[in-house]
Design a protein around this motif. Structure first.
Motif, PDB file in Angstrom:
ATOM      1  N   THR A 197       0.834  -1.202   0.000  1.00  0.00           N
ATOM      2  CA  THR A 197       0.000   0.000   0.000  1.00  0.00           C
ATOM      3  C   THR A 197       0.868   1.250   0.000  1.00  0.00           C
ATOM      4  O   THR A 197       0.598   2.218  -0.719  1.00  0.00           O
ATOM      5  CB  THR A 197      -0.930   0.002   1.227  1.00  0.00           C
ATOM      6  OG1 THR A 197      -1.793  -1.146   1.157  1.00  0.00           O
ATOM      7  CG2 THR A 197      -1.776   1.260   1.268  1.00  0.00           C
ATOM      8  N   ARG A 198       1.926   1.227   0.800  1.00  0.00           N
ATOM      9  CA  ARG A 198       2.842   2.375   0.844  1.00  0.00           C
ATOM     10  C   ARG A 198       3.499   2.596  -0.517  1.00  0.00           C
ATOM     11  O   ARG A 198       3.784   3.740  -0.897  1.00  0.00           O
ATOM     12  CB  ARG A 198       3.905   2.145   1.914  1.00  0.00           C
ATOM     13  CG  ARG A 198       4.941   3.249   2.002  1.00  0.00           C
ATOM     14  CD  ARG A 198       5.920   3.024   3.135  1.00  0.00           C
ATOM     15  NE  ARG A 198       5.285   3.203   4.437  1.00  0.00           N
ATOM     16  CZ  ARG A 198       5.938   3.117   5.594  1.00  0.00           C
ATOM     17  NH1 ARG A 198       7.232   2.837   5.605  1.00  0.00           N
ATOM     18  NH2 ARG A 198       5.301   3.295   6.735  1.00  0.00           N
ATOM     19  N   ALA A 199       3.719   1.507  -1.272  1.00  0.00           N
ATOM     20  CA  ALA A 199       4.356   1.618  -2.588  1.00  0.00           C
ATOM     21  C   ALA A 199       3.364   1.978  -3.689  1.00  0.00           C
ATOM     22  O   ALA A 199       3.761   2.146  -4.843  1.00  0.00           O
ATOM     23  CB  ALA A 199       5.056   0.302  -2.936  1.00  0.00           C
ATOM     24  N   GLY A 200       2.072   2.079  -3.333  1.00  0.00           N
ATOM     25  CA  GLY A 200       1.075   2.474  -4.320  1.00  0.00           C
ATOM     26  C   GLY A 200       0.176   1.361  -4.804  1.00  0.00           C
ATOM     27  O   GLY A 200      -0.651   1.570  -5.699  1.00  0.00           O
ATOM     28  N   VAL A 201       0.307   0.167  -4.225  1.00  0.00           N
ATOM     29  CA  VAL A 201      -0.545  -0.948  -4.638  1.00  0.00           C
ATOM     30  C   VAL A 201      -1.975  -0.693  -4.175  1.00  0.00           C
ATOM     31  O   VAL A 201      -2.214  -0.355  -3.017  1.00  0.00           O
ATOM     32  CB  VAL A 201      -0.034  -2.280  -4.045  1.00  0.00           C
ATOM     33  CG1 VAL A 201      -1.006  -3.417  -4.359  1.00  0.00           C
ATOM     34  CG2 VAL A 201       1.354  -2.597  -4.580  1.00  0.00           C
ATOM     35  N   ARG A 202      -2.915  -0.869  -5.092  1.00  0.00           N
ATOM     36  CA  ARG A 202      -4.329  -0.704  -4.759  1.00  0.00           C
ATOM     37  C   ARG A 202      -5.162  -1.886  -5.251  1.00  0.00           C
ATOM     38  O   ARG A 202      -6.332  -2.010  -4.898  1.00  0.00           O
ATOM     39  CB  ARG A 202      -4.878   0.594  -5.376  1.00  0.00           C
ATOM     40  CG  ARG A 202      -4.222   1.866  -4.841  1.00  0.00           C
ATOM     41  CD  ARG A 202      -4.503   2.076  -3.366  1.00  0.00           C
ATOM     42  NE  ARG A 202      -3.906   3.311  -2.862  1.00  0.00           N
ATOM     43  CZ  ARG A 202      -2.692   3.390  -2.342  1.00  0.00           C
ATOM     44  NH1 ARG A 202      -1.938   2.298  -2.255  1.00  0.00           N
ATOM     45  NH2 ARG A 202      -2.211   4.539  -1.904  1.00  0.00           N
ATOM     46  N   ALA A 203      -4.572  -2.719  -6.091  1.00  0.00           N
ATOM     47  CA  ALA A 203      -5.300  -3.856  -6.650  1.00  0.00           C
ATOM     48  C   ALA A 203      -4.310  -4.986  -6.895  1.00  0.00           C
ATOM     49  O   ALA A 203      -3.090  -4.806  -6.800  1.00  0.00           O
ATOM     50  CB  ALA A 203      -5.991  -3.461  -7.954  1.00  0.00           C
ATOM     51  N   THR A 204      -4.846  -6.159  -7.189  1.00  0.00           N
ATOM     52  CA  THR A 204      -3.989  -7.312  -7.474  1.00  0.00           C
ATOM     53  C   THR A 204      -4.332  -7.890  -8.843  1.00  0.00           C
ATOM     54  O   THR A 204      -5.481  -7.809  -9.276  1.00  0.00           O
ATOM     55  CB  THR A 204      -4.186  -8.406  -6.408  1.00  0.00           C
ATOM     56  OG1 THR A 204      -5.566  -8.791  -6.352  1.00  0.00           O
ATOM     57  CG2 THR A 204      -3.727  -7.923  -5.048  1.00  0.00           C
ATOM     58  N   PRO A 205      -3.323  -8.460  -9.518  1.00  0.00           N
ATOM     59  CA  PRO A 205      -1.911  -8.447  -9.128  1.00  0.00           C
ATOM     60  C   PRO A 205      -1.264  -7.104  -9.442  1.00  0.00           C
ATOM     61  O   PRO A 205      -1.680  -6.411 -10.365  1.00  0.00           O
ATOM     62  CB  PRO A 205      -1.307  -9.551  -9.991  1.00  0.00           C
ATOM     63  CG  PRO A 205      -2.148  -9.530 -11.241  1.00  0.00           C
ATOM     64  CD  PRO A 205      -3.547  -9.202 -10.781  1.00  0.00           C
ATOM     65  N   SER A 206      -0.260  -6.742  -8.652  1.00  0.00           N
ATOM     66  CA  SER A 206       0.538  -5.544  -8.927  1.00  0.00           C
ATOM     67  C   SER A 206       1.994  -5.977  -9.054  1.00  0.00           C
ATOM     68  O   SER A 206       2.500  -6.729  -8.222  1.00  0.00           O
ATOM     69  CB  SER A 206       0.391  -4.514  -7.809  1.00  0.00           C
ATOM     70  OG  SER A 206      -0.863  -3.870  -7.883  1.00  0.00           O
ATOM     71  N   LEU A 207       2.643  -5.483 -10.093  1.00  0.00           N
ATOM     72  CA  LEU A 207       3.996  -5.923 -10.426  1.00  0.00           C
ATOM     73  C   LEU A 207       4.980  -4.761 -10.374  1.00  0.00           C
ATOM     74  O   LEU A 207       4.667  -3.647 -10.803  1.00  0.00           O
ATOM     75  CB  LEU A 207       3.998  -6.534 -11.836  1.00  0.00           C
ATOM     76  CG  LEU A 207       5.349  -6.967 -12.407  1.00  0.00           C
ATOM     77  CD1 LEU A 207       5.912  -8.152 -11.629  1.00  0.00           C
ATOM     78  CD2 LEU A 207       5.204  -7.325 -13.889  1.00  0.00           C
TER      79      LEU A 207
END
Length: 237
Positions: free
Chosen positions: A196-206
């Motif tokens: 989340t801190r890196a900007g992930v909001r959905a999956t999959p995130s690469l």
């Protein structure tokens, strides 16, 4: 006249007594609040410090990460995934098909990002993490994705997950104990918070070498992504 002064004095004394009583009540209330709140604040701060210590950037591979491939590989792919996510299962298939051709150049890191919208995702993550404590994270990872349709619709997939563990030759009693370990839950939570801190909001995130990338939908796209990154690295050398 004297009776009037006495009445005024009595009123003042009553007000002073009431003020003292209010101050006493407030003092007791503050003491009770401190007794309750201070330990709670300390616990929250300690938990926050512990969790923050475990957060890892997509640009870094930690000793706690689950890694497939060589640590010396020039390309690091960090994937934030949810075991009940259909798109993540498709992504796992893409990586499996391309691995024979990209595996020598890539280390793949899986980090948990279970979504609340998938009711069994947290439990599946715990099973994978517990399996990892018996050096079997990746086989459980592969089995969870390969059989997602089997357990995803179940009201309680524990028996199915236990069956996977037996098929993989795991110590089932130890696995059951590890499922409830705080360390297992902390690892999953830290992966998710770091994502989340890196900007992930959905999956999959690469992420490729620490930079966000569009998740490839085919093995050909994945191979092209890795090839471009290798050329970029060679151009910077």
């Amino acid at each position: 006249m004297s009776s009037k002064k006495e009445e005024q004095r009595r009123i003042r004394e009553e007000k002073q007594q009431q003020a003292k009583q209010r101050a006493k009540v407030l003092g007791i209330a503050w003491k009770l609040a401190l007794v309750v709140l201070v330990p709670l604040v300390v616990v929250v701060l300690l938990q926050g410090l512990r969790s923050n210590a475990q957060l890892v950037s997509p640009a870094v591979v930690s000793a706690d990460d689950h890694v497939r491939g060589s640590a010396d590989a020039p390309v690091t792919l960090v994937i934030y995934g949810d075991f009940q996510c259909p798109a993540c299962r498709e992504g796992a298939d893409v990586f499996a098909r391309a691995w024979a051709r990209i595996g020598s150049s890539v280390q793949m890191v899986f980090r948990h990002y279970p979504l609340d919208s998938h009711r069994h995702s947290h439990l599946a993550a715990r099973y994978a993490e517990a399996a990892g404590r018996q050096e079997t994270f990746w086989p459980m990872h592969d089995m969870l994705y390969a059989n997602q349709a089997l357990w995803s619709a179940s009201s309680d997939p524990r028996a199915v997950f236990d069956g996977f563990a037996i098929d993989l030759g795991l110590d089932l009693e130890r696995l059951q104990e590890d499922l409830s370990l705080q360390e297992v839950q902390d690892k999953i939570r830290a992966d998710q918070r770091g994502g989340t801190r890196a900007g992930v909001r959905a999956t999959p995130s690469l992420f490729i070498n620490g930079r966000p990338a569009v998740t490839p939908r085919t093995a050909v796209e994945l191979e092209a992504l890795v090839t471009r990154e290798l050329r970029r690295i060679q151009g910077e050398a």
